[in-house]
Scaffold this motif. Structure first.
Motif, PDB file in Angstrom:
ATOM      1  N   LEU A  56     -26.727  42.246 113.629  1.00 11.94           N
ATOM      2  CA  LEU A  56     -26.047  42.448 112.348  1.00 11.94           C
ATOM      3  C   LEU A  56     -24.570  42.111 112.498  1.00 11.94           C
ATOM      4  O   LEU A  56     -23.990  42.312 113.569  1.00 11.94           O
ATOM      5  N   GLN A  57     -23.962  41.639 111.427  1.00 15.61           N
ATOM      6  CA  GLN A  57     -22.537  41.355 111.444  1.00 15.61           C
ATOM      7  C   GLN A  57     -21.739  42.650 111.379  1.00 15.61           C
ATOM      8  O   GLN A  57     -22.102  43.573 110.639  1.00 15.61           O
ATOM      9  N   GLY A  58     -20.663  42.720 112.140  1.00 15.79           N
ATOM     10  CA  GLY A  58     -19.749  43.846 112.074  1.00 15.79           C
ATOM     11  C   GLY A  58     -20.175  45.011 112.949  1.00 15.79           C
ATOM     12  O   GLY A  58     -21.198  44.978 113.619  1.00 15.79           O
ATOM     13  N   ASP A  59     -19.373  46.058 112.933  1.00 18.72           N
ATOM     14  CA  ASP A  59     -19.640  47.271 113.711  1.00 18.72           C
ATOM     15  C   ASP A  59     -20.461  48.222 112.840  1.00 18.72           C
ATOM     16  O   ASP A  59     -19.917  48.971 112.037  1.00 18.72           O
ATOM     17  N   GLN A  60     -21.762  48.203 113.005  1.00 15.89           N
ATOM     18  CA  GLN A  60     -22.675  49.004 112.192  1.00 15.89           C
ATOM     19  C   GLN A  60     -23.397  50.058 113.036  1.00 15.89           C
ATOM     20  O   GLN A  60     -24.449  50.546 112.643  1.00 15.89           O
ATOM     21  N   ILE A  65     -37.365  45.644 108.397  1.00 17.59           N
ATOM     22  CA  ILE A  65     -36.272  46.540 108.788  1.00 17.59           C
ATOM     23  C   ILE A  65     -34.946  45.826 108.599  1.00 17.59           C
ATOM     24  O   ILE A  65     -33.980  46.391 108.071  1.00 17.59           O
ATOM     25  N   LEU A  66     -34.880  44.557 109.023  1.00 24.69           N
ATOM     26  CA  LEU A  66     -33.656  43.775 108.868  1.00 24.69           C
ATOM     27  C   LEU A  66     -33.281  43.624 107.399  1.00 24.69           C
ATOM     28  O   LEU A  66     -32.108  43.752 107.037  1.00 24.69           O
ATOM     29  N   LYS A  67     -34.264  43.386 106.563  1.00 24.32           N
ATOM     30  CA  LYS A  67     -33.997  43.229 105.130  1.00 24.32           C
ATOM     31  C   LYS A  67     -33.386  44.500 104.546  1.00 24.32           C
ATOM     32  O   LYS A  67     -32.414  44.439 103.781  1.00 24.32           O
ATOM     33  N   ASP A  68     -33.931  45.666 104.916  1.00 22.82           N
ATOM     34  CA  ASP A  68     -33.378  46.935 104.424  1.00 22.82           C
ATOM     35  C   ASP A  68     -31.977  47.192 104.975  1.00 22.82           C
ATOM     36  O   ASP A  68     -31.095  47.680 104.254  1.00 22.82           O
ATOM     37  N   VAL A  96     -26.484  52.245 111.590  1.00 21.60           N
ATOM     38  CA  VAL A  96     -27.832  51.887 112.038  1.00 21.60           C
ATOM     39  C   VAL A  96     -28.545  53.104 112.611  1.00 21.60           C
ATOM     40  O   VAL A  96     -29.711  53.356 112.309  1.00 21.60           O
ATOM     41  N   SER A  97     -27.848  53.884 113.437  1.00 22.39           N
ATOM     42  CA  SER A  97     -28.487  55.067 114.021  1.00 22.39           C
ATOM     43  C   SER A  97     -28.858  56.077 112.938  1.00 22.39           C
ATOM     44  O   SER A  97     -29.940  56.664 112.980  1.00 22.39           O
ATOM     45  N   HIS A  98     -28.000  56.251 111.946  1.00 29.56           N
ATOM     46  CA  HIS A  98     -28.307  57.146 110.829  1.00 29.56           C
ATOM     47  C   HIS A  98     -29.497  56.620 110.032  1.00 29.56           C
ATOM     48  O   HIS A  98     -30.366  57.390 109.620  1.00 29.56           O
ATOM     49  N   PHE A  99     -29.558  55.313 109.813  1.00 27.56           N
ATOM     50  CA  PHE A  99     -30.660  54.700 109.077  1.00 27.56           C
ATOM     51  C   PHE A  99     -31.989  54.901 109.812  1.00 27.56           C
ATOM     52  O   PHE A  99     -33.003  55.232 109.194  1.00 27.56           O
ATOM     53  N   LYS A 142     -29.736  44.931 105.936  1.00 27.02           N
ATOM     54  CA  LYS A 142     -28.802  44.021 105.282  1.00 27.02           C
ATOM     55  C   LYS A 142     -28.472  44.475 103.867  1.00 27.02           C
ATOM     56  O   LYS A 142     -27.313  44.396 103.432  1.00 27.02           O
ATOM     57  N   LYS A 143     -29.483  44.981 103.158  1.00 33.36           N
ATOM     58  CA  LYS A 143     -29.263  45.423 101.784  1.00 33.36           C
ATOM     59  C   LYS A 143     -28.410  46.691 101.740  1.00 33.36           C
ATOM     60  O   LYS A 143     -27.504  46.817 100.912  1.00 33.36           O
ATOM     61  N   ASP A 144     -28.678  47.647 102.637  1.00 32.63           N
ATOM     62  CA  ASP A 144     -27.936  48.910 102.637  1.00 32.63           C
ATOM     63  C   ASP A 144     -26.495  48.747 103.100  1.00 32.63           C
ATOM     64  O   ASP A 144     -25.594  49.406 102.586  1.00 32.63           O
ATOM     65  N   PHE A 145     -26.250  47.879 104.098  1.00 32.86           N
ATOM     66  CA  PHE A 145     -24.916  47.779 104.693  1.00 32.86           C
ATOM     67  C   PHE A 145     -24.098  46.615 104.161  1.00 32.86           C
ATOM     68  O   PHE A 145     -22.951  46.439 104.567  1.00 32.86           O
ATOM     69  N   CYS A 146     -24.685  45.806 103.263  1.00 35.35           N
ATOM     70  CA  CYS A 146     -23.990  44.653 102.691  1.00 35.35           C
ATOM     71  C   CYS A 146     -23.428  43.740 103.785  1.00 35.35           C
ATOM     72  O   CYS A 146     -22.230  43.440 103.835  1.00 35.35           O
TER      73      CYS A 146
END
Length: 112
Positions: A84-88, A58-61, A92-95, A63-67
């Protein structure tokens, strides 16, 4: 003194059935929070995913989607947490809803 034949009812738990069933108030929530670091920097944490899921995948996906960068942290009380870094928070909830990991009403978004 007169003895009465009164039976004291045994302990009755009115919520026992609700805890066993899949009622709206008994579901497990996924908490998505933001933590302020120094200055403008912030962390997004995801807590409460089921243990059956692979947190690393899940973390890998994510990181890849949100850069962005991130990692999985093991906490004694809370279990595994994804950071995760930043305000995501919204992403994340949409993902989680889009991939079918959680329903929209199971996600709680916290923060300022």
């Amino acid at each position: 003194m007169v003895e009465l034949d009164i039976q004291v009812p045994s302990a009755f738990d009115p919520f026992a059935e609700a805890q066993e069933s899949d009622a709206p108030g008994t579901k497990e929530y996924i908490h998505v929070r933001i933590q302020q670091r120094n200055g403008k920097k912030s962390l997004t944490t995801v807590q409460g995913l089921k243990k059956a899921y692979s947190y690393e995948k899940i973390l890998k996906d994510l990181k890849k989607d949100f850069c962005c960068n991130g990692n999985v942290v093991q906490d004694k009380e809370l279990g595994k947490i994804i950071q995760l870094q930043g305000d995501q928070r919204k992403k994340v909830s949409h993902f989680l809803v889009q991939t079918g990991i959680a329903k929209k009403d199971q996600i709680k978004i916290h923060g300022f």
